[in-house]
Design a protein around this motif. Structure first.
Motif, PDB file in Angstrom:
ATOM      1  N   THR A  25       0.848  -1.195   0.000  1.00  0.00           N
ATOM      2  CA  THR A  25       0.000   0.000   0.000  1.00  0.00           C
ATOM      3  C   THR A  25       0.885   1.248   0.000  1.00  0.00           C
ATOM      4  O   THR A  25       1.810   1.343   0.800  1.00  0.00           O
ATOM      5  CB  THR A  25      -0.924  -0.017   1.228  1.00  0.00           C
ATOM      6  N   TYR A  65      -8.289   3.042   3.819  1.00  0.00           N
ATOM      7  CA  TYR A  65      -7.203   4.015   3.884  1.00  0.00           C
ATOM      8  C   TYR A  65      -7.410   5.041   2.773  1.00  0.00           C
ATOM      9  O   TYR A  65      -7.945   4.705   1.708  1.00  0.00           O
ATOM     10  CB  TYR A  65      -5.850   3.325   3.660  1.00  0.00           C
ATOM     11  N   TRP A  99      -9.607  -6.584  -2.335  1.00  0.00           N
ATOM     12  CA  TRP A  99      -9.504  -6.328  -0.887  1.00  0.00           C
ATOM     13  C   TRP A  99     -10.819  -5.776  -0.341  1.00  0.00           C
ATOM     14  O   TRP A  99     -11.520  -5.009  -1.028  1.00  0.00           O
ATOM     15  CB  TRP A  99      -8.407  -5.295  -0.732  1.00  0.00           C
ATOM     16  N   HIS A 178      -7.193 -10.888  -1.018  1.00  0.00           N
ATOM     17  CA  HIS A 178      -6.545 -10.478   0.222  1.00  0.00           C
ATOM     18  C   HIS A 178      -7.235 -11.183   1.387  1.00  0.00           C
ATOM     19  O   HIS A 178      -8.250 -10.740   1.894  1.00  0.00           O
ATOM     20  CB  HIS A 178      -6.599  -8.965   0.396  1.00  0.00           C
ATOM     21  N   ASN A 181      -3.737 -10.413   7.045  1.00  0.00           N
ATOM     22  CA  ASN A 181      -3.443  -9.170   7.775  1.00  0.00           C
ATOM     23  C   ASN A 181      -4.618  -8.511   8.482  1.00  0.00           C
ATOM     24  O   ASN A 181      -4.674  -7.283   8.593  1.00  0.00           O
ATOM     25  CB  ASN A 181      -2.788  -8.174   6.806  1.00  0.00           C
ATOM     26  N   TYR A 183      -7.814  -8.221   7.715  1.00  0.00           N
ATOM     27  CA  TYR A 183      -8.900  -7.601   6.964  1.00  0.00           C
ATOM     28  C   TYR A 183     -10.095  -8.536   6.911  1.00  0.00           C
ATOM     29  O   TYR A 183     -10.094  -9.577   7.570  1.00  0.00           O
ATOM     30  CB  TYR A 183      -8.374  -7.157   5.586  1.00  0.00           C
ATOM     31  N   ARG A 230      -3.819 -14.675  -0.531  1.00  0.00           N
ATOM     32  CA  ARG A 230      -2.786 -14.362   0.456  1.00  0.00           C
ATOM     33  C   ARG A 230      -3.341 -14.669   1.846  1.00  0.00           C
ATOM     34  O   ARG A 230      -4.454 -14.253   2.178  1.00  0.00           O
ATOM     35  CB  ARG A 230      -2.365 -12.895   0.379  1.00  0.00           C
ATOM     36  N   TYR A 356       4.164   5.931   2.684  1.00  0.00           N
ATOM     37  CA  TYR A 356       2.723   6.162   2.519  1.00  0.00           C
ATOM     38  C   TYR A 356       2.434   7.620   2.174  1.00  0.00           C
ATOM     39  O   TYR A 356       2.880   8.541   2.840  1.00  0.00           O
ATOM     40  CB  TYR A 356       1.986   5.795   3.822  1.00  0.00           C
TER      41      TYR A 356
HETATM   42  C1  LIG Z   1      -2.854  -3.664   2.618  1.00  0.00           C
HETATM   43  C2  LIG Z   1      -2.074  -3.673   3.684  1.00  0.00           C
HETATM   44  C3  LIG Z   1      -1.727  -4.969   4.320  1.00  0.00           C
HETATM   45  O1  LIG Z   1      -1.980  -6.023   3.725  1.00  0.00           O
HETATM   46  O2  LIG Z   1      -1.207  -4.931   5.460  1.00  0.00           O
HETATM   47  C4  LIG Z   1      -1.506  -2.417   4.241  1.00  0.00           C
HETATM   48  C5  LIG Z   1      -2.335  -1.317   4.400  1.00  0.00           C
HETATM   49  C6  LIG Z   1      -1.806  -0.136   4.914  1.00  0.00           C
HETATM   50  C7  LIG Z   1      -0.469  -0.050   5.254  1.00  0.00           C
HETATM   51  C8  LIG Z   1       0.352  -1.172   5.098  1.00  0.00           C
HETATM   52  C9  LIG Z   1      -0.160  -2.361   4.591  1.00  0.00           C
END
Ligand SMILES: C=C(C(=O)O)c1ccccc1
Length: 373
Positions: A25, A65, A99, A178, A181, A183, A230, A356
């Motif tokens: 990202t 984000y 995602w 995705h 992490n 989500y 992933r 970022y």
């Molecule tokens: C899509 C992200 C992930 O998979 O962790 C992400 C989102 C924001 C900052 C860093 C990484």
């Protein structure tokens, strides 16, 4: 015995080598529309065996984000078309990571300022990046989510299907789901975020239901040979917790085996951190996870990630453990990473201050080897 620089094939996708650009990202697509700077950034990295783009929300509800590119506006599909054209002209292969952030969002990013959605009304306890009304960027606490009604879930599954179709329409060679992490897909999987009492919560089978419905919907839409996923069995990212990851992910691997996916992308340890980190009462066994997947008929490429360097990546592939290795920060800072690894050349250091947001600085201005010579 394969090596890191040999070609391979993930489902329907040909890779010129086994060095993959991991999703990163970068928050450089205002209004969720990919722009010409994004084109340059990905084009510069086209020698990767495969580029996996930054996370790309399938709807505004799935956005967490500021300034990430989406796939839910016609202009965004047009913007991504320029990216895929540029990468293909350089002989590269590129998939996009589709995602839905679930609870990792903020009301200012949500349709009509609504609460983010999640399997259960349990806050992530993390921060996200928004753009204030005065245009300044800021990291703020994520907003408290509301629990999805059971009747809403099928609609989100269909949003992923539409996103996968939009990705192919934009010229991508496929998609990565995705599922990592912390989500939405990961929130459904893990006990710390999913305390539903319907058939999407409780047992491992129920908590994996959403993931498998999404997998089946996108593979029906674009073909399993163009679909990867992933996973991050033990990461603590975005406040996600799971009391017993091994049986959960062994179940997921067993169910994914017969589905013919192009690749399985596994983050080992804490995303972007300690490879030896684990949740539950014992270290996670990644070899076991792969063995369960293969025993269940899984033929997809086994793609590993998190903290690999040139030596460990070469070993992972030559030992037969991994089919390819994904690099995040190293690809961020080295557009010609493949050549640098092939030549064992020095590597540019990534600049965390420009990860970022912002523009070309720390994005498209990292030098390639010939520029340094
Ligand atoms: C899509 C992200 C992930 O998979 O962790 C992400 C989102 C924001 C900052 C860093 C990484």
């Amino acid at each position: 015995m394969a090596n890191l620089f040999d070609p391979t094939k993930f489902g329907d996708i040909e890779l010129a080598n086994r060095i993959v650009m991991a999703p990163l990202t970068r928050n450089r697509s205002p209004k969720a529309i990919p722009n010409n700077l994004n084109v340059t950034y990905y084009e510069q990295r086209a020698t990767a065996g495969l580029i996996i783009t930054e996370g790309t929300p399938v709807t505004q509800q799935g956005q967490g984000y500021a300034d990430v590119p989406g796939l839910y506006l016609p202009q965004a599909v047009e913007g991504w078309q320029k990216v895929t054209d540029a990468v293909h002209r350089k002989g590269g292969r590129i998939v996009t990571q589709i995602w839905h952030v679930g609870r990792v969002s903020h009301v200012s990013l949500q349709p009509n300022g609504a609460a983010p959605v999640a399997p259960s009304a349990i806050p992530a306890g993390t921060k996200t990046y928004i753009i204030n009304p005065n245009g300044s960027g800021a990291f703020v606490e994520t907003s408290a989510p509301r629990a999805l009604e059971r009747s809403e879930i099928a609609g989100i599954v269909d949003d992923f299907r539409k996103g996968a179709r939009a990705a192919i329409d934009a010229g991508f060679d496929g998609i990565e789901l995705h599922g990592a992490n912390g989500y939405l897909i990961d929130q459904f999987l893990k006990s710390g975020a999913n305390q539903r009492t319907d058939d999407y919560g409780g047992s491992i089978e129920n908590r994996a239901r959403f993931l498998l419905e999404v997998v089946d919907a996108v593979t029906r839409e674009i073909g399993a040979g163009r679909v990867g996923i992933r996973l991050s069995p033990v990461t603590p990212g975005n406040g996600i917790t799971e009391t017993d990851p091994q049986p959960l992910f062994n179940y997921v691997a067993k169910q994914l085996g017969p589905r013919g996916l192009a690749f399985i992308h596994v983050i080992e340890g804490a995303t972007g951190g300690d490879r030896d980190f684990f949740q539950g009462d014992k270290p996670f066994d990644y070899q076991e996870l792969k063995a369960v997947y293969r025993k269940a008929g899984g033929t997809g490429g086994w793609l590993v990630n998190n903290g690999y360097d040139r030596e460990s990546a070469i070993e992972a592939v030559e030992s037969g453990y991994a089919d390819a290795v994904a690099f995040g920060k190293l690809f961020l800072a080295n557009p010609d990473l493949v050549d640098r690894l092939r030549q064992n050349a020095p590597l540019n250091e990534p600049d965390k201050a420009t990860f970022y947001g912002g523009g070309a600085k720390g994005y498209t201005d990292y030098p390639a080897l010939e520029a340094v010579a």
